[in-house]
Design an enzyme around this catalytic site. Sequence first.
Site, short mmCIF file in Angstrom:
data_model
loop_
_atom_site.label_atom_id
_atom_site.label_comp_id
_atom_site.label_asym_id
_atom_site.label_seq_id
_atom_site.Cartn_x
_atom_site.Cartn_y
_atom_site.Cartn_z
N ILE A 15 17.29 -1.30 35.83
CA ILE A 15 16.42 -0.98 36.96
C ILE A 15 16.77 -1.85 38.16
CG2 ILE A 15 14.02 -0.83 37.74
CD1 ILE A 15 13.22 -0.48 34.80
N ASP A 69 21.18 -13.20 38.23
CA ASP A 69 21.12 -12.64 36.88
C ASP A 69 21.85 -13.59 35.94
OD1 ASP A 69 21.60 -10.85 34.51
OD2 ASP A 69 20.82 -9.32 35.88
N THR A 117 4.50 -3.88 33.44
CA THR A 117 4.70 -2.82 32.46
C THR A 117 3.39 -2.20 32.01
OG1 THR A 117 5.46 -2.37 30.19
CG2 THR A 117 4.72 -4.59 30.66
N TYR A 119 5.60 -9.28 24.21
CA TYR A 119 6.20 -8.82 25.47
C TYR A 119 5.11 -8.46 26.47
CZ TYR A 119 8.23 -5.58 28.84
OH TYR A 119 8.58 -4.92 30.00
N PHE A 179 10.53 9.58 15.26
CA PHE A 179 9.51 8.87 14.49
C PHE A 179 8.15 9.56 14.64
CE2 PHE A 179 12.77 5.71 15.36
CZ PHE A 179 12.99 5.21 14.08
#
Length: 330
Positions: free
Chosen positions: A11, A30, A125, A149, A214
């Site tokens: 992203i 980075d 998120t 997370y 799944f």
Amino acid sequence: MILITGGAGYIGSNSVIEFLKNGYDVVIVDNLSTGHIQIVERLKNTDFEGKIKDFFEIDLKNKNDLEKVFEKYDFEAVIHFAAASLVGESVKEPQKYYHNNVFGTLNLLDCIIKYKVKNLVFSSTAATYGNPISDLIDENHVQKPINPYGNTKLAIEYMIKDYAHAYNFNYMIFRYFNVIGANKEVITGEWHDIETHLVPNILKADEEKVFSLFGDDYDTKDGTCVRDYIDVVDLARAHRLAFEYIKNGKSDIVNLGTKDGKTVKEIFNICEKVLDKKIPLKICERREGDPAKLVANSARSKEILNWENKTPLEESIKNAYRWEQERKKL
């Protein structure tokens, strides 16, 4: 000058392109733990109005190295993507996630206030919401993450709000859902050593690596999970719009999604159409913790940013496939 952390990742690199196309000069930071130097080189060779002024291979956990970046350049904004982001790994290695995501961002925030940067756009998120209690998730939905997370991202949201209140800078926190696609010029796209995302795993499937679906017994129209898919180029555009919004002294928290969820089977069928072949498939048991439906109420993004996802799903998947073929050459 815009600083983009994690700019060699999926992203982040697409957002670099968005800012370059709109005439902004960019510096990339980075540590290349999940990003790729090949992507940085490809970005440097693009011919857009803006330019990549510098690239620093440093880790946000190293505050001394980070301060050298802020000493060298006067940044109008920081666009913050750098993070470890594998949910399963976060459960097994929470220490890595708190050190990398929370401590790394704390160093970044300290630099933002020390060097008087006025604008921050943060990549959070939908995982901060945990298991949904409504079909459409808006920004006021209870935040109750179910993995480390999500916990780290929620902790960072609190940090940003507290720092901004005390030290007077503007912020945008984006909570977004499932990201797919690649840029049309196939300069960059998804490239993970451990691939956990749906579309790349479908596109990679063959007789030796059958795609695992799944759960097909959920309470949805075809029994498979429903998710909200955003094209990465549209997502990148939102980050540029966010900067242009907050630089006028505003701060906000916004979901990025489409309001239009698609099932796993629907995405699978589009991939088969794009590849013009049958993709080998096996049905597996549900994964623990997978909710039946995760779809954003994204009305606020339209209201304050005039943003919405514009790229049709089939086009997103076509671009993802074109990038997958390009990536094999790198």
